[in-house]
Design a protein around this motif. Structure first.
Motif, mmCIF file in Angstrom:
data_model
loop_
_atom_site.group_PDB
_atom_site.id
_atom_site.type_symbol
_atom_site.label_atom_id
_atom_site.label_comp_id
_atom_site.label_asym_id
_atom_site.label_seq_id
_atom_site.Cartn_x
_atom_site.Cartn_y
_atom_site.Cartn_z
ATOM 1 N N GLY A 77 0.809 -1.224 0.000
ATOM 2 C CA GLY A 77 0.000 0.000 0.000
ATOM 3 C C GLY A 77 0.835 1.264 0.000
ATOM 4 N N GLY A 78 0.144 2.358 -0.310
ATOM 5 C CA GLY A 78 0.797 3.667 -0.347
ATOM 6 C C GLY A 78 1.194 4.137 1.048
ATOM 7 N N THR A 79 0.361 3.861 2.032
ATOM 8 C CA THR A 79 0.633 4.339 3.398
ATOM 9 C C THR A 79 1.955 3.763 3.902
ATOM 10 N N TYR A 103 -3.389 13.999 4.773
ATOM 11 C CA TYR A 103 -3.735 12.579 4.962
ATOM 12 C C TYR A 103 -3.267 12.165 6.356
ATOM 13 N N ASN A 152 -5.790 14.814 -1.087
ATOM 14 C CA ASN A 152 -6.828 14.360 -0.156
ATOM 15 C C ASN A 152 -6.698 15.223 1.091
ATOM 16 N N ASP A 180 3.297 12.204 -2.565
ATOM 17 C CA ASP A 180 2.236 11.209 -2.459
ATOM 18 C C ASP A 180 1.342 11.373 -3.685
ATOM 19 N N VAL A 182 -0.860 8.950 -4.951
ATOM 20 C CA VAL A 182 -1.774 7.803 -5.055
ATOM 21 C C VAL A 182 -2.986 8.104 -5.946
ATOM 22 N N TYR A 183 -3.313 9.395 -6.127
ATOM 23 C CA TYR A 183 -4.459 9.740 -6.996
ATOM 24 C C TYR A 183 -3.996 10.230 -8.370
ATOM 25 N N SER A 211 -0.392 3.830 -5.201
ATOM 26 C CA SER A 211 -1.260 2.793 -4.624
ATOM 27 C C SER A 211 -2.038 2.074 -5.726
ATOM 28 N N LYS A 214 -5.967 2.345 -5.198
ATOM 29 C CA LYS A 214 -6.701 3.517 -5.691
ATOM 30 C C LYS A 214 -6.958 3.408 -7.193
ATOM 31 N N LYS A 222 -4.400 -3.401 -0.500
ATOM 32 C CA LYS A 222 -3.221 -2.805 0.124
ATOM 33 C C LYS A 222 -1.934 -3.190 -0.615
HETATM 34 C C1 LIG Z 1 -3.423 10.916 0.198
HETATM 35 C C2 LIG Z 1 -3.375 9.453 0.427
HETATM 36 N N1 LIG Z 1 -2.178 8.843 0.474
HETATM 37 C C3 LIG Z 1 -2.080 7.528 0.675
HETATM 38 C C4 LIG Z 1 -3.201 6.743 0.838
HETATM 39 C C5 LIG Z 1 -3.040 5.287 1.120
HETATM 40 O O1 LIG Z 1 -3.113 4.388 0.128
HETATM 41 P P1 LIG Z 1 -3.113 2.826 0.489
HETATM 42 O O2 LIG Z 1 -4.534 2.436 0.771
HETATM 43 O O3 LIG Z 1 -2.547 2.204 -0.729
HETATM 44 O O4 LIG Z 1 -2.238 2.645 1.687
HETATM 45 C C6 LIG Z 1 -4.460 7.329 0.825
HETATM 46 C C7 LIG Z 1 -5.667 6.513 1.067
HETATM 47 O O5 LIG Z 1 -6.713 6.999 1.421
HETATM 48 C C8 LIG Z 1 -4.547 8.719 0.605
HETATM 49 O O6 LIG Z 1 -5.736 9.333 0.573
#
Ligand SMILES: Cc1ncc(COP(=O)(O)O)c(C=O)c1O
Length: 363
Positions: A77-79, A103, A152, A180, A182-183, A211, A214, A222
């Motif tokens: 996952g991105g997080t 975020y 976000n 970041d 992810v979008y 991610s 997404k 994830k």
């Molecule tokens: C800005 C931002 N970065 C990262 C993520 C995380 O992505 P992942 O679900 O792949 O961990 C999100 C998920 O909501 C997000 O909004």
């Protein structure tokens, strides 16, 4: 808010996840790879075939050739990619510039490394970066600047002018960038995603996080990845090795195949732009006022002049009394700034959006 939504059987426009099905072909590829025995650990840095197709994708989208062996790591996952990048470079006492609203993982991830988040508010109501403010907050302790575009929760996106400002600020310093993205595909109104991957002078000091959840409507999978120059990625992998080590194998095999279907990510922007426009259109029946959103799958709404309640109070009341869950934007600030704005996720079926709006129009 999601727990409250479940408790009160509310329609959940709060948490960011699609309620429509993901691609059937991608699901069947996972099944195919599981059945054909691809269920054991793959390479620590990610399945080579997946890293190769990601490198091709990056080249096609951003005209930059990354080295799939040295410059990309597949992550859960991105997080996780963000956490790992921060942990790779931060030392106690370092400062990290963070734009708020942010975020929710950013600040805890900085603090757990003993570093200090230096908070800069994005300028309401467009949520643009005030670069003069950034200049003022840079200090000898500044180790990193974190950016997120599309953003976000606001849906704001960085433009070429922002990139120029960032270049001016970091040139000649040792400051790292965490971008970041992810979008990356969820960008509207014919705007171009200004990925750091387009700018070699910025990329040389950056960790860029993505991610798959997404992109392929499967947030629960994830899976994501981080791209960084070889020397930085080498350090990133030292953290990754003893934390996650390696990600889910059959899904990596499936994604390595599926990424060749370029239309599934190239069409994402227009698919979600239609949803945004549809949502804004039907929300016209309510008293809420939309703020500009050019990306992500979130739309902010102001209720200034409609209620004096705090964002949190109103979000709770809308969930309990009207059956629609949202997220108070104050939740994305360390010190709960309250602009009377709620975040709605529009990555939902039309029927879900319609049912939510019908309830909200009674407010
Ligand atoms: C800005 C931002 N970065 C990262 C993520 C995380 O992505 P992942 O679900 O792949 O961990 C999100 C998920 O909501 C997000 O909004």
């Amino acid at each position: 808010m999601s727990s409250l939504a479940v408790e009160h059987k509310a329609i959940n426009l709060g948490q960011g996840f699609p309620d429509y099905p993901m691609n059937e072909k991608l699901i069947s590829l996972v099944e195919q790879y599981m059945k054909s025995g691809h269920n054991q650990y793959v390479h620590m840095n990610g399945l080579p075939a997946l890293r190769n197709v990601v490198a091709d994708k990056v080249n096609g989208l951003y005209q930059h050739q990354i080295d799939p062996e040295k410059e990309i790591t597949i992550t859960p996952g991105g997080t996780y990619a963000i956490y790992t990048a921060l942990t790779t470079v931060l030392q106690p006492g370092d400062e990290v510039i963070v734009f708020e609203p942010a975020y929710d993982s950013y600040i805890p991830n900085i603090e757990i490394n003993g570093a200090t988040p230096i908070l800069i508010p994005l300028v309401y109501p467009d949520y643009k970066i005030d670069w003069n403010e950034v200049r003022k907050k840079i200090s000898p302790k500044t180790r990193m600047i974190m950016i997120n575009s599309p953003h976000n929760p606001s849906g704001s996106v960085l433009g070429k002018e922002d990139i120029k400002q960032l270049q001016n600020i970091v040139t000649g310093t040792d400051i790292f960038i965490l971008s970041d993205e992810v979008y990356e595909h969820l960008i509207f109104d014919d705007l171009q995603h200004e990925s750091i991957l387009r700018y070699p002078d910025l990329l040389e000091r950056s960790f860029v996080c993505f991610s798959f959840g997404k992109v392929y409507h499967c947030t629960g999978w994830k899976l994501g990845y981080c791209i960084a120059p070889a020397a930085l990625m080498n350090e990133f992998r030292k953290v990754h090795q003893f934390n996650c080590f390696t990600c889910n194998s059959p899904m990596q095999f499936a994604l390595a195949d599926f990424l060749n279907h370029k239309e599934s990510y190239l069409a994402l922007g227009s698919f979600l732009q239609k949803k945004r426009d549809y949502f804004i259109n039907i929300m016209g029946q309510t008293k809420f006022k939309p703020l500009p959103s050019h990306g992500s799958y979130f739309q902010l709404y102001s209720y200034e002049g409609i209620s004096d309640e705090s964002e949190k109070e109103l979000a709770i009341r809308l969930t309990k009394d009207f059956g629609v869950a949202t997220i108070p934007t104050s939740a994305f600030y360390k010190n709960s700034k309250d602009d009377k704005v709620l975040r709605f996720c529009f990555a939902k079926k039309e029927s879900t959006l319609e049912a939510a709006v019908e309830r909200l129009s009674k407010f």
